[in-house]
Design an enzyme around this catalytic site. Sequence first.
Site, PDB file in Angstrom:
ATOM      1  NE  ARG A  76      41.096  43.275  26.442  1.00  0.00           N
ATOM      2  CZ  ARG A  76      40.399  44.234  27.037  1.00  0.00           C
ATOM      3  NH1 ARG A  76      39.872  45.201  26.323  1.00  0.00           N
ATOM      4  NH2 ARG A  76      40.222  44.239  28.349  1.00  0.00           N
ATOM      5  NE  ARG A  77      41.157  46.260  30.646  1.00  0.00           N
ATOM      6  CZ  ARG A  77      41.016  45.451  31.692  1.00  0.00           C
ATOM      7  NH1 ARG A  77      41.985  45.321  32.577  1.00  0.00           N
ATOM      8  NH2 ARG A  77      39.894  44.785  31.858  1.00  0.00           N
TER       9      ARG A  77
ATOM     10  CB  CYS B 155      44.677  36.098  28.614  1.00  0.00           C
ATOM     11  SG  CYS B 155      45.963  35.422  29.678  1.00  0.00           S
TER      12      CYS B 155
HETATM   13  C1  DPM Z   1      42.005  38.488  31.348  1.00  0.00           C
HETATM   14  C2  DPM Z   1      42.524  39.789  31.271  1.00  0.00           C
HETATM   15  C3  DPM Z   1      42.346  40.362  32.546  1.00  0.00           C
HETATM   16  C4  DPM Z   1      41.699  39.384  33.359  1.00  0.00           C
HETATM   17  C5  DPM Z   1      43.169  40.396  30.050  1.00  0.00           C
HETATM   18  C6  DPM Z   1      42.321  41.492  29.364  1.00  0.00           C
HETATM   19  C7  DPM Z   1      42.735  41.739  32.963  1.00  0.00           C
HETATM   20  C8  DPM Z   1      44.089  41.833  33.640  1.00  0.00           C
HETATM   21  C9  DPM Z   1      44.294  43.200  34.246  1.00  0.00           C
HETATM   22  C10 DPM Z   1      41.964  37.482  30.277  1.00  0.00           C
HETATM   23  N1  DPM Z   1      41.553  38.251  32.605  1.00  0.00           N
HETATM   24  O1  DPM Z   1      41.227  41.875  29.787  1.00  0.00           O
HETATM   25  O2  DPM Z   1      42.797  42.022  28.346  1.00  0.00           O
HETATM   26  O3  DPM Z   1      43.311  43.927  34.517  1.00  0.00           O
HETATM   27  O4  DPM Z   1      45.421  43.594  34.513  1.00  0.00           O
HETATM   28  C11 DPM Z   1      39.743  39.450  34.968  1.00  0.00           C
HETATM   29  C12 DPM Z   1      38.849  40.460  35.461  1.00  0.00           C
HETATM   30  C13 DPM Z   1      37.559  39.928  35.366  1.00  0.00           C
HETATM   31  C14 DPM Z   1      37.683  38.635  34.876  1.00  0.00           C
HETATM   32  C15 DPM Z   1      39.226  41.796  35.991  1.00  0.00           C
HETATM   33  C16 DPM Z   1      39.323  42.898  34.942  1.00  0.00           C
HETATM   34  C17 DPM Z   1      36.236  40.551  35.783  1.00  0.00           C
HETATM   35  C18 DPM Z   1      35.358  40.921  34.595  1.00  0.00           C
HETATM   36  C19 DPM Z   1      34.674  39.756  33.898  1.00  0.00           C
HETATM   37  C20 DPM Z   1      41.270  39.501  34.807  1.00  0.00           C
HETATM   38  N2  DPM Z   1      39.004  38.372  34.667  1.00  0.00           N
HETATM   39  O5  DPM Z   1      39.468  42.657  33.738  1.00  0.00           O
HETATM   40  O6  DPM Z   1      39.265  44.080  35.368  1.00  0.00           O
HETATM   41  O7  DPM Z   1      34.085  38.902  34.575  1.00  0.00           O
HETATM   42  O8  DPM Z   1      34.727  39.729  32.659  1.00  0.00           O
END
Ligand code: DPM
Length: 356
Positions: A140-141, A252
């Site tokens: 997504r990012r 995801c």
């Molecule tokens: C999901 C994604 C990521 C997490 C995909 C997205 C990021 C993976 C990455 C579904 N779960 O965001 O597009 O950074 O490579 C995750 C994080 C948190 C919960 C860490 C983050 C903390 C923030 C929250 C991993 N899950 O996104 O930096 O509680 O929402």
Amino acid sequence: MSAESTETKKVVRVGTRKSQLAMIQTNSVVASLKKLCDDVDFEIISMSTTGDKILDTALSKIGEKSLFTKELEKALEDGRVDFVVHSLKDLQSTLPPNMVIGAVLEREDPYDAVLMHPKHATKHLSDLPENSVIGTSSVRRVAQLKRKYPHLKFESVRGNLNTRLRKLDEDEVYSALVLAAAGVKRMDWESRISQTLLPDECLYAVGQGALAVEVRANDSNTLDLVSKLNHEETLLRCVAERALLRELEAGCSTPVAVYTEIKDKELYLTGAVLSLDGSECLKETMQTSLSDTQTQEDSSSEAHQHYVSVVAQTISHQAMQAAEDIGIDMAKLLISKGAGDILAVARQQNAGGEKK
Ligand code: DPM
């Protein structure tokens, strides 16, 4: 307190992942519950999940659903724990049939944030040299940021937040990381944020920044207990976001992004579907009214009604239904504009892509 009253206190067991962030999140949920009910003791049981153990493969390529939740859900099902604290964004839009989300807590900052390597500390993404490497495993990012910053390269970075920050600072690979601001703030690393990505450049993930409590659907005692934690506005926004994700049948590892807002009893939802390289982007905004138009119906028959697996007995069912409906309508609108094809191609590319 007498020894006797301690002995008779009910003990509620709480499941969590082991990472520092997960522990911080779970401790904060338990602390809030302790304030609300002093007749219960809490025991925290931490465990590693598949997503924590497989660290050499991009998340989108592992192909397993509920990576960070499966082991915890097993413990919940077996009765080893009574509830589990999750980041809502890590919870599938369809839970196992005997599980529900019994609480959604007030959302932290939902946006993504850029953490720079110390040598670039004062820069923004636009100032980084051509071909600088940005660490993120989120499709997504990557899809959104490639559109705005075509001069940058994106590479997967895995591991918990501590590991990632160490990789940024010590390996001379990444110029910056993109992380959810919510996690960074909960870790107390806010001073490392160089830039917050606002909706015009990067919409957030469904449920990002909100914590959720997962409970066995038939455990009404625990449901009553944790429902005290609900934050109505966050919950309604997240029902709309989750309904969009479920209706798109996306997970995801596919590029779906959202923005929601509630103003004057109106819920606004922006939904976007992108191709992996960002070359295609469908984005739409809709709104719906959350005010009750009918007189309050007899709610007893609907007390345990789920909306994308979320149960909230104290929130108006009409508002919950409106939130779910707008998510579904948004998915239909995006599909009518071609989202199905974009997502199918993304899924295929994920499955066939190289190991990274
Ligand atoms: C999901 C994604 C990521 C997490 C995909 C997205 C990021 C993976 C990455 C579904 N779960 O965001 O597009 O950074 O490579 C995750 C994080 C948190 C919960 C860490 C983050 C903390 C923030 C929250 C991993 N899950 O996104 O930096 O509680 O929402």
